[in-house]
Write an enzyme that holds these catalytic residues in place. Structure first.
Site, PDB file in Angstrom:
ATOM      1  N   GLU A 241       0.889  -1.258  -0.110  1.00 24.77           N
ATOM      2  CA  GLU A 241      -0.104   0.027   0.010  1.00 24.77           C
ATOM      3  C   GLU A 241       0.943   1.257   0.032  1.00 24.77           C
ATOM      4  OE1 GLU A 241      -2.980  -0.394   3.061  1.00 24.77           O
ATOM      5  OE2 GLU A 241      -4.047  -2.246   2.081  1.00 24.77           O
ATOM      6  N   GLU A 344      -3.952  -8.920  -1.597  1.00 25.90           N
ATOM      7  CA  GLU A 344      -4.717  -8.795  -0.186  1.00 25.90           C
ATOM      8  C   GLU A 344      -6.238  -8.422  -0.550  1.00 25.90           C
ATOM      9  OE1 GLU A 344      -2.483  -6.390   2.789  1.00 25.90           O
ATOM     10  OE2 GLU A 344      -4.629  -5.988   3.470  1.00 25.90           O
TER      11      GLU A 344
END
Length: 494
Positions: A241, A344
């Protein structure tokens, strides 16, 4: 890993990369599999079903004989499969073994530990073939930690001693249960704080240029130490991220920063240390900004030659919009030599009252079907196991996992998500090819893969409140089937 060469050249075109020779080899291998594929018999189809408001959980609910297909009518619902049209090669499905998962597992009685490993990593369970883990700590760790002492730019104190207590023993059990091989990759949440010029690894910050080489060497050290423990590493993602300033471990990279780190430091570090066969995945964040990241990195040939592909999460809906799978199609069209990996996803906002909330499972099924139909080659869930609090998590970011453990009672709790994932992972094996599948009505969604042994798994999902009868048409053969309300089915045939 066993599948490196097979997967390395998915959707390969002639590329100006150092991997061109490996990709060409992969094309030959894939073509060989296709030409040797046995002809379809299409005599019968077995149906496996999981449905809400029932006891059906990956349960065989029928065996039907194919008949000759007839022209379907507009007022009928149909699923169409054309096995002569194939697309991406399947890498696998799996989940993450985090510190939290490993520590919860270690608290269980031995019989429940064995049950958990079997449930995920054997054919008696749902047959996971992918494994993600973290490079030092993340939010699902007991606290923030690194593998080096503060300020050790030369990495002289590098040690994975922390991971040897819980995480590595669980990973070894998973690999052994799966038959000795799992495609395993790792992701960092943040460099050590001193490499960002911060007091801690939390709340963003960016890698300082003077530590680019040291941080690249850190990945190399990690892979070396894990492989010494008998855990082969398929590859890494550059940063979890990279556009999110989280309350937990996080680090910001602009597209240009990630591109330059890849081409000038991480890629060469792997090459110079005999790790050119390790795969590097960029982005590792949501689908919303994924096209921009792909454009910046893959348009640069010196960076692109080191990138196996691009990773994505499903959390872009936090802004109020819908899931952006359409962006995956843009990447496939723009960069057909690069692969897409789901790295994810989890259901946020843990609440023990909602272990059996059916929409959690449907979220998995819907995303998996749509991601695969947009060219995704592999799909990785987040924590494989959490406790009765949705943790442990050192910043209280508590979430659901497909299986939870009540460590006070020594029990395992299976959620709908486990079964929805299983409709894919149990029947679609690494090396499979996705084949053409479509539906005539938006009430059903579907995808299909043909395994290397010739068997086909078609997944059909019904998110409506009504049972739906449908024509299942494969080539010139047909079966009349029915799927219950809020259900998922896998149809198996060859």
């Amino acid at each position: 890993m066993k599948f490196n060469k097979l997967i390395g050249g998915i959707l390969t075109v002639l590329a100006v990369s150092s991997c061109a020779q490996k990709q060409a080899s992969t094309e030959t291998t894939t073509s060989k599999i296709e030409t040797q594929m046995p002809a379809l018999e299409l005599s019968k189809v077995d149906v496996v079903t999981t449905a809400d408001n029932s006891q059906l959980r990956l349960a065989k609910t029928g065996e039907f004989k194919f008949g000759k297909a007839t022209q379907p009518r507009e007022d009928q619902v149909s699923v169409f499969v054309n096995p002569n049209k194939s697309f991406q090669t399947f890498l696998g499905i799996g989940g993450a073994i985090t510190d939290a998962s490993a520590e919860v597992w270690a608290k269980l009685p031995k019989d429940k530990q064995d049950e958990l490993i079997s449930a995920y990593y054997t054919d008696n369970g749902i047959g996971y073939s992918l494994l993600r883990t973290t490079i030092h700590s993340c939010d699902f760790s007991p606290y923030s930690y690194t593998y080096v002492e503060e300020g050790d730019k030369e990495l002289k104190t590098f040690s994975i001693k922390h991971d040897l207590e819980f995480r590595i023993p669980m990973m070894k059990r998973a690999i052994a249960a799966s038959g000795g091989e799992l495609t395993t990759y790792a992701s960092p949440w943040s460099p050590p704080a001193f490499m960002k010029g911060k007091k801690d690894m939390l709340k963003g910050g960016s890698l300082l240029p003077e530590f680019y080489q040291s941080w690249a060497n850190y990945y190399v050290k990690f892979i070396e130490e894990y492989e010494k423990q008998g855990i082969p590493m398929w590859g890494v993602t550059i940063q979890n991220e990279p556009m999110a300033t989280q309350t937990w471990e996080s680090c910001i990279y602009s597209a240009e920063q990630e591109r330059d780190f890849l081409k000038n430091f991480l890629g060469p570090a792997f090459e110079n240390n005999g790790m050119a066969d390790k795969n590097i995945v960029v982005w590792d964040h949501n689908r919303d900004l994924i096209s921009h990241r792909a454009n910046v990195i893959f348009e640069d040939p010196e960076a692109a030659k080191y990138a196996w592909g691009i990773g994505m999460h499903w959390y872009e809906t936090w802004t109020g919009g819908e899931a952006m799978q359409i962006n995956l199609d843009n990447i496939q069209e723009s960069f057909p030599d690069k692969n897409i990996l789901f790295t994810e996803g989890c259901q946020e906002g843990f609440d023990a009252k909602h272990y059996q909330r059916w929409s959690n499972g449907e979220r998995y099924g819907r995303n998996m079907i749509n991601d695969f139909n947009q060219g995704t080659v592999g799909w990785t869930d987040w924590n494989i196991l959490l406790d009765q609090t949705g943790g442990p998590n050192h910043v209280n970011n508590l979430c659901f996992s497909p299986i939870h453990a009540d460590v006070n009672k020594g029990e395992l709790i299976y959620t709908p998500s486990y079964y929805y994932i299983g409709h894919f992972s149990k029947y679609i094996k690494p090396g499979a090819k996705r084949i053409s599948t479509s539906t005539s009505r938006s009430t059903l969604i579907s995808t299909s893969f043909r395994n290397t042994d010739g068997s086909i798994a078609t997944v059909v999902m019904n998110q409506t409140n009504e049972a739906i009868s449908y024509n299942f048409i494969v080539g010139d053969k047909e079966v009349n089937a029915e799927i219950p309300a809020h259900a998922i089915q896998t149809l198996l045939y060859k």
